[in-house]
Write a protein that holds these residues in place. Sequence first.
Motif, mmCIF file in Angstrom:
data_model
loop_
_atom_site.group_PDB
_atom_site.id
_atom_site.type_symbol
_atom_site.label_atom_id
_atom_site.label_comp_id
_atom_site.label_asym_id
_atom_site.label_seq_id
_atom_site.Cartn_x
_atom_site.Cartn_y
_atom_site.Cartn_z
ATOM 1 N N GLY A 425 0.817 -1.215 0.000
ATOM 2 C CA GLY A 425 0.000 0.000 0.000
ATOM 3 C C GLY A 425 0.843 1.254 0.000
ATOM 4 N N ARG A 426 1.920 1.262 0.791
ATOM 5 C CA ARG A 426 2.814 2.431 0.819
ATOM 6 C C ARG A 426 3.565 2.580 -0.501
ATOM 7 N N ALA A 427 4.028 1.455 -1.058
ATOM 8 C CA ALA A 427 4.808 1.506 -2.293
ATOM 9 C C ALA A 427 3.976 2.020 -3.459
ATOM 10 N N LEU A 428 2.747 1.570 -3.557
ATOM 11 C CA LEU A 428 1.890 1.932 -4.691
ATOM 12 C C LEU A 428 0.983 3.108 -4.380
ATOM 13 N N LYS A 429 1.099 3.623 -3.144
ATOM 14 C CA LYS A 429 0.309 4.785 -2.735
ATOM 15 C C LYS A 429 -1.182 4.557 -2.982
ATOM 16 N N LEU A 430 -1.657 3.431 -2.463
ATOM 17 C CA LEU A 430 -3.084 3.133 -2.584
ATOM 18 C C LEU A 430 -3.875 4.127 -1.743
ATOM 19 N N GLU A 431 -4.719 4.855 -2.375
ATOM 20 C CA GLU A 431 -5.509 5.872 -1.686
ATOM 21 C C GLU A 431 -6.941 5.856 -2.204
ATOM 22 N N GLY A 432 -7.760 6.630 -1.577
ATOM 23 C CA GLY A 432 -9.127 6.806 -2.083
ATOM 24 C C GLY A 432 -10.040 5.700 -1.615
ATOM 25 N N GLN A 433 -10.468 4.869 -2.564
ATOM 26 C CA GLN A 433 -11.496 3.891 -2.277
ATOM 27 C C GLN A 433 -11.055 2.906 -1.197
ATOM 28 N N THR A 434 -11.910 2.712 -0.241
ATOM 29 C CA THR A 434 -11.683 1.699 0.781
ATOM 30 C C THR A 434 -12.935 0.849 0.903
ATOM 31 N N LYS A 435 -12.786 -0.273 1.544
ATOM 32 C CA LYS A 435 -13.922 -1.162 1.752
ATOM 33 C C LYS A 435 -13.909 -1.613 3.190
#
Length: 562
Positions: A425-435
């Motif tokens: 998540g940190r490497a790809l900068k996953l942001e926004g949509q969450t579940k």
Amino acid sequence: MNKMLRQFTSLFMALALTLSAFTAAVSAAPASSGSSAPVDGVYNVPYQYLNDNGSGKTSSVNNYAVPGTGKLTISNGKATFSHEMKSYEVFKYIGSLKTGETKATIPAYGSPTPFDQAQLARYDAATAVTVTNSTYHQVTLNISDINQEQAAIVHIELTTPVYSAWHGVLLKLDVSNVPLQGTNPGTNPGTNPGTNPGTDPGTNPGTNPGTNPSVLQDGKYILSFKILKSGTSQASVMDDYVAHPGRLLVENGKKYVQIFLKQSKEVTSFQVGGSETQTIESDSASNTRRVQFEVSDVPSTLSGHVKINWPAINYVEDYAVDIQLNSAFPTTSWGSDNFGTIPERPNPSETKEKEEKEEEKPEEPGKETGTKPTQPTTVFKDSASHWAAKSIERAVQLNLITGYADGTFKPNASVNRSEWTAILGRALKLEGQTKTVEFADLGNIQSWAKPYIEQAVAAGIINGYEDGNFRPNKEINRAELAVTIVRALNLPLENASALTFADADQIPQYAKAYIATAVKYGLITGQENNRFGAAKPATRAEAVTIALRAVDYLEANKKATP
């Protein structure tokens, strides 16, 4: 009356003889349905197994079949085909459909319905013998018509994972070089199997025949490789200056490795086997060049030598390397070079160099040392000499992962599902949509990991188990590492049959296409002895290395996008 009876008897006998001749002709199972029959002989022919569902896609049986070992035998108009197979013990039955018979109905996987033994009688069971000086078996099947795809069935049983199923397959032979009667068989190259180098697997110790170039057809291949410090298994600094994966070109039976250099001006010399590599293309604007050198074997390890002169960062080096060539996968197009970004740390920092000098003996002349950039860094006392030292340093600087309070990183410790999801998540900068996750073991998920898990679940990168648990503290293995990284990058899946690892049969079926894709894009490589080690727990060092390769992939593609 007697005269008429004699005439009738004569006519009946002639009819009987004609019918007998017709029956004999049918039962002879001709090798070809065409107007010209093939010449008797033994021929080396390429082959592959296809799924018998009309898709034209290769079957998983190809994972066990050894390329380049196919022999077609024509004798008195009848055809048999033999080839070598890996892990033959998992095959409980192999059979080819008899001439004139209709295909059997294969029970669906998991069906309680057993295979109909009456239908099994429509097939000729294959014979198998152990290949001399090898663990492989040579399997021989009857062929009804060499110009048609031969229908066959196989029964595979595995213990890990538990698997038992029948499969319908089609054996496709390339008989373009098999001479027909009325032609000159002397013009057919390779009809003498004794002239085909490499058909004896006993002469190729320690390699996987699936990637043995002596059986590679002319064409393009994607090549997994790594540049190592000379005489070690540690990655060399030079490995940061090249694009992964590489290319393998086979022309007229000769094999050429092509490697893309990312700092062409600074890499003033790149030798392999004592000779300077050939530059086949270059671009001064992007400071890149592609070099090529001929090889005799893949997989193999070659000796090399590198000279780097980078005044801008006060980096001058001259050292020996090993070029480790791993698996090669056929492709119709190489496409673009995905990893065009090089970390601005060609070597560990000056601080790290001082610590190494205190702990280690002086390096021998020609070994990989050199002047280090004076860039501040974080050094862990248990990682300075680790093969992933540079990756660990970079990962810490990018805040992908941290060390422990005692000043260690524990690079060889396993990584669990929570930790890997957070790193990704940190490497790809996953942001926004969450579940919002509602796992049964939600209480076991650490608060710092929960946001990353929610994002990864929403993105379809990772999920829970059938029992409703996520199991955050469960070790993640190498197969799962490959699956999640490919999902995260949304890469198009490769054909699972591209896998040529010696333990490919131990890779879970669901993960094979993902692993083939991860290898193609240079995200992950095999281990020693051309094994993948799918079930092995991934280490912290492996996790950060693969995460950084994903970062590089995204950055390179971002720059390539207008």
